[in-house]
Design a protein around this motif. Structure first.
Motif: not given
Length: 102
Positions: A36, A39, A41, A46, A90, A93, A97-98
Motif C-alpha cells: 500500500i 496510498q 485505502i 486493508t 494483490k 487491493l 492502488l494507483k
C-alpha cells in the motif's frame, strides 16, 4: 482490525494458540502495508487483504516446500499450494492502488 479470533474464524475455527495467530497477523500487516505504501485505502479493504494474507501465511506452516497432503480414499494426495501469500491481497487491493509509471 484483524484479530486472532477473526483469523481463527476465517480459518474454520483453528485451535492454534493466539500467539501464533498474532505472529502471522503481524507478518501479514507488514507485507500488505509495504504494498500500500502511502496510498489511502479504505480500512475495510486493508483489513480483508491482511486477513487473506494471514490465512495464507498460516496455511504455509503445514505445507513444507509448498506441498500440502490431503487425505482421500486412496491415502494422501499431494497438492501444490500458492507460494505467494500476497496473491489474494494483490487482487483485493488492485482496484484501489494507483498505477505508477517509471
Amino acid at each position: 482490525m484483524v484479530t486472532p479470533q477473526s483469523l481463527s474464524e476465517h480459518l474454520g475455527g483453528t485451535s492454534a494458540p493466539a500467539e501464533v495467530l498474532t505472529q502471522v497477523i503481524t507478518e501479514a500487516e507488514a507485507m500488505v502495508t509495504a504494498i500500500i505504501g502511502a496510498q489511502k485505502i479504505p480500512e475495510v479493504i486493508t483489513d480483508r487483504a491482511i486477513l487473506e494474507t494471514a490465512a495464507d501465511l498460516y496455511g504455509h506452516r503445514s505445507a513444507p516446500n509448498g506441498i500440502k497432503a490431503f487425505g482421500d480414499l486412496d491415502g494422501a494426495s499431494p497438492v501444490r499450494i500458492r507460494l505467494d501469500p500476497l496473491a489474494p491481497a494483490k487482487a483485493i487491493l488492485a482496484p484501489f492502488l494507483k498505477v505508477v509509471m517509471a
